[in-house]
Design a protein around this motif. Structure first.
Motif, PDB file in Angstrom:
ATOM      1  N   ARG A  91       0.833  -1.211   0.000  1.00 35.92           N
ATOM      2  CA  ARG A  91       0.000   0.000   0.000  1.00 35.92           C
ATOM      3  C   ARG A  91       0.860   1.250   0.000  1.00 35.92           C
ATOM      4  O   ARG A  91       0.577   2.204  -0.722  1.00 35.92           O
ATOM      5  N   ASN A  92       1.911   1.239   0.828  1.00 32.15           N
ATOM      6  CA  ASN A  92       2.797   2.405   0.891  1.00 32.15           C
ATOM      7  C   ASN A  92       3.415   2.689  -0.464  1.00 32.15           C
ATOM      8  O   ASN A  92       3.434   3.842  -0.920  1.00 32.15           O
ATOM      9  N   VAL A  93       3.927   1.636  -1.090  1.00 27.75           N
ATOM     10  CA  VAL A  93       4.592   1.808  -2.382  1.00 27.75           C
ATOM     11  C   VAL A  93       3.602   2.326  -3.408  1.00 27.75           C
ATOM     12  O   VAL A  93       3.903   3.248  -4.175  1.00 27.75           O
ATOM     13  N   ASN A  94       2.396   1.776  -3.358  1.00 29.68           N
ATOM     14  CA  ASN A  94       1.362   2.229  -4.289  1.00 29.68           C
ATOM     15  C   ASN A  94       1.071   3.704  -4.082  1.00 29.68           C
ATOM     16  O   ASN A  94       0.966   4.489  -5.033  1.00 29.68           O
ATOM     17  N   GLN A  95       0.965   4.090  -2.801  1.00 28.31           N
ATOM     18  CA  GLN A  95       0.712   5.494  -2.458  1.00 28.31           C
ATOM     19  C   GLN A  95       1.825   6.390  -3.004  1.00 28.31           C
ATOM     20  O   GLN A  95       1.573   7.450  -3.590  1.00 28.31           O
ATOM     21  N   MET A  96       3.084   5.931  -2.807  1.00 25.79           N
ATOM     22  CA  MET A  96       4.222   6.731  -3.269  1.00 25.79           C
ATOM     23  C   MET A  96       4.195   6.872  -4.782  1.00 25.79           C
ATOM     24  O   MET A  96       4.474   7.954  -5.324  1.00 25.79           O
ATOM     25  N   GLN A  97       3.847   5.775  -5.474  1.00 29.96           N
ATOM     26  CA  GLN A  97       3.807   5.833  -6.933  1.00 29.96           C
ATOM     27  C   GLN A  97       2.724   6.801  -7.388  1.00 29.96           C
ATOM     28  O   GLN A  97       2.919   7.567  -8.338  1.00 29.96           O
ATOM     29  N   THR A  98       1.572   6.754  -6.703  1.00 34.30           N
ATOM     30  CA  THR A  98       0.480   7.658  -7.071  1.00 34.30           C
ATOM     31  C   THR A  98       0.908   9.106  -6.863  1.00 34.30           C
ATOM     32  O   THR A  98       0.688   9.972  -7.730  1.00 34.30           O
ATOM     33  N   THR A  99       1.537   9.360  -5.708  1.00 32.56           N
ATOM     34  CA  THR A  99       2.009  10.725  -5.428  1.00 32.56           C
ATOM     35  C   THR A  99       2.988  11.179  -6.499  1.00 32.56           C
ATOM     36  O   THR A  99       2.884  12.304  -7.010  1.00 32.56           O
ATOM     37  N   ALA A 100       3.927  10.284  -6.830  1.00 26.88           N
ATOM     38  CA  ALA A 100       4.938  10.636  -7.831  1.00 26.88           C
ATOM     39  C   ALA A 100       4.274  10.958  -9.166  1.00 26.88           C
ATOM     40  O   ALA A 100       4.608  11.962  -9.815  1.00 26.88           O
ATOM     41  N   THR A 101       3.299  10.117  -9.563  1.00 25.57           N
ATOM     42  CA  THR A 101       2.616  10.351 -10.835  1.00 25.57           C
ATOM     43  C   THR A 101       1.898  11.695 -10.829  1.00 25.57           C
ATOM     44  O   THR A 101       1.975  12.470 -11.786  1.00 25.57           O
ATOM     45  N   ASN A 102       1.200  11.972  -9.717  1.00 28.74           N
ATOM     46  CA  ASN A 102       0.482  13.247  -9.619  1.00 28.74           C
ATOM     47  C   ASN A 102       1.450  14.420  -9.693  1.00 28.74           C
ATOM     48  O   ASN A 102       1.174  15.424 -10.356  1.00 28.74           O
ATOM     49  N   ASN A 103       2.591  14.271  -8.990  1.00 28.40           N
ATOM     50  CA  ASN A 103       3.573  15.353  -8.993  1.00 28.40           C
ATOM     51  C   ASN A 103       4.113  15.599 -10.398  1.00 28.40           C
ATOM     52  O   ASN A 103       4.227  16.749 -10.831  1.00 28.40           O
ATOM     53  N   VAL A 104       4.441  14.511 -11.083  1.00 33.92           N
ATOM     54  CA  VAL A 104       4.965  14.653 -12.448  1.00 33.92           C
ATOM     55  C   VAL A 104       3.920  15.322 -13.327  1.00 33.92           C
ATOM     56  O   VAL A 104       4.235  16.205 -14.128  1.00 33.92           O
ATOM     57  N   HIS A 105       2.674  14.916 -13.115  1.00 32.89           N
ATOM     58  CA  HIS A 105       1.594  15.492 -13.914  1.00 32.89           C
ATOM     59  C   HIS A 105       1.524  16.991 -13.703  1.00 32.89           C
ATOM     60  O   HIS A 105       1.469  17.776 -14.662  1.00 32.89           O
ATOM     61  N   SER A 106       1.566  17.412 -12.423  1.00 28.17           N
ATOM     62  CA  SER A 106       1.460  18.858 -12.194  1.00 28.17           C
ATOM     63  C   SER A 106       2.714  19.582 -12.662  1.00 28.17           C
ATOM     64  O   SER A 106       2.632  20.740 -13.078  1.00 28.17           O
ATOM     65  N   LEU A 107       3.867  18.894 -12.612  1.00 26.22           N
ATOM     66  CA  LEU A 107       5.084  19.544 -13.132  1.00 26.22           C
ATOM     67  C   LEU A 107       4.969  19.775 -14.630  1.00 26.22           C
ATOM     68  O   LEU A 107       5.269  20.854 -15.145  1.00 26.22           O
ATOM     69  N   LEU A 108       4.485  18.733 -15.340  1.00 29.46           N
ATOM     70  CA  LEU A 108       4.427  18.821 -16.798  1.00 29.46           C
ATOM     71  C   LEU A 108       3.311  19.730 -17.277  1.00 29.46           C
ATOM     72  O   LEU A 108       3.349  20.213 -18.405  1.00 29.46           O
ATOM     73  N   THR A 109       2.318  19.949 -16.433  1.00 26.47           N
ATOM     74  CA  THR A 109       1.221  20.825 -16.853  1.00 26.47           C
ATOM     75  C   THR A 109       1.382  22.219 -16.265  1.00 26.47           C
ATOM     76  O   THR A 109       0.421  22.970 -16.168  1.00 26.47           O
TER      77      THR A 109
END
Lengths: 139, 134
Positions: free
Chosen positions: B74-92
């Motif tokens: 669950r933790n790893v999944n959470q971290m991956q989701t956070t990372a994806t969201n962060n990348v998304h906001s960086l790229l947008t």
């Protein structure tokens, strides 16, 4: 181990803020009016760092920007009587107030901040590598 | 995280053998390949005896290694989701610091690699046990 990455990241963010302040100072090196349009020359910003106890691992702490201080030192006066913003009366009659920004100091600050940034990226690289290395114990 | 291999996919794992370590057993209970009532180890052998030493059947499967493993997933999944969201906001063009975004990606990567190694170790141990001849 991963907390060490957070500490390095906090330093990256802090140094980045410092670099932004330097950019602002250099950009405004000949700004004679403030944001309200008054004839007040730009005052250089200086970033003050503080240890961040929120990012701590085994005694090591991160860093955060405590405040961005405005350097209140006197402006530089240049004698330009025909300038539209020349001071009309008093001791500095005929002078124009310029921002008290030393380009050399700012460039040294920028360089120092860049070096600190690079050093922290280097530490992150090491942290990353030892984390990866550690995983091979299990493999 | 839904249990992997529920009813019908029990063949994912061979029936348990006596020397299976406790953590493998717990993981199997958690994975849904056994009953979670704690009697999984009491499979009868032809002569009517049980293969499980006393005490094992009473262990709570929600504690210990299995819980640790799934919390970690669950933790790893959470971290991956956070990372994806962060990348998304960086790229947008969001107001995020690229250093923080890239660190979150790296942390998610490291955490995932760690989990992967634990999973590999678990599967190695499991295969080892599978090959035990009686």
């Amino acid at each position: 181990m991963i907390r060490a990455l957070d500490i390095s990241t906090s330093a990256l963010v802090a140094q980045r803020t410092r670099l932004n302040a330097v950019s602002g100072n250099i950009a405004n090196i000949s700004t004679l009016k403030n944001e309200k349009g008054e004839a007040v020359p730009y005052q250089p910003r200086e970033v003050v760092f503080q240890t961040d106890e929120a990012i701590t691992t085994s005694g090591a702490s991160g860093v955060k920007v405590d405040e961005i201080k405005i350097n209140e030192s006197d402006p530089l006066y240049r004698h330009q009587p025909n300038h539209p913003l020349a001071i009309k009366e008093g001791k500095w009659k005929g002078y124009v107030a310029y921002p008290n920004i030393d380009l050399t100091t700012e460039m040294v600050n920028a360089l120092e901040s860049t070096r600190a940034y690079e050093a922290n990226v280097g530490v992150m690289e090491i942290t990353k590598n030892i984390s990866r290395e550690t995983l091979t114990i299990l493999a | 995280v839904p249990p992997v291999g529920s009813a019908g996919s029990n063949r994912l794992f061979v029936p348990e053998r006596p020397l299976m370590p406790e953590w493998v057993k717990q993981a199997r209970v958690h994975l849904g390949t056994q009953n979670s009532n704690g009697v999984s180890g009491t499979r009868s052998v032809p002569d009517g005896g049980t293969l499980v030493p006393p005490g094992i059947a009473n262990e709570n499967p929600s504690d210990g290694f299995a819980k640790l493993l799934f919390d970690e997933v669950r933790n790893v999944n959470q971290m991956q989701t956070t990372a994806t969201n962060n990348v998304h906001s960086l790229l947008t063009g969001g107001d995020v610091n690229e250093a923080e975004v890239l660190t979150s990606v790296q942390k998610a990567d490291l955490a995932f690699r760690m989990l992967l190694q634990v999973r590999n170790k678990l599967m190695d141990a499991y295969r080892e046990i599978q090959q035990i001849q009686i």
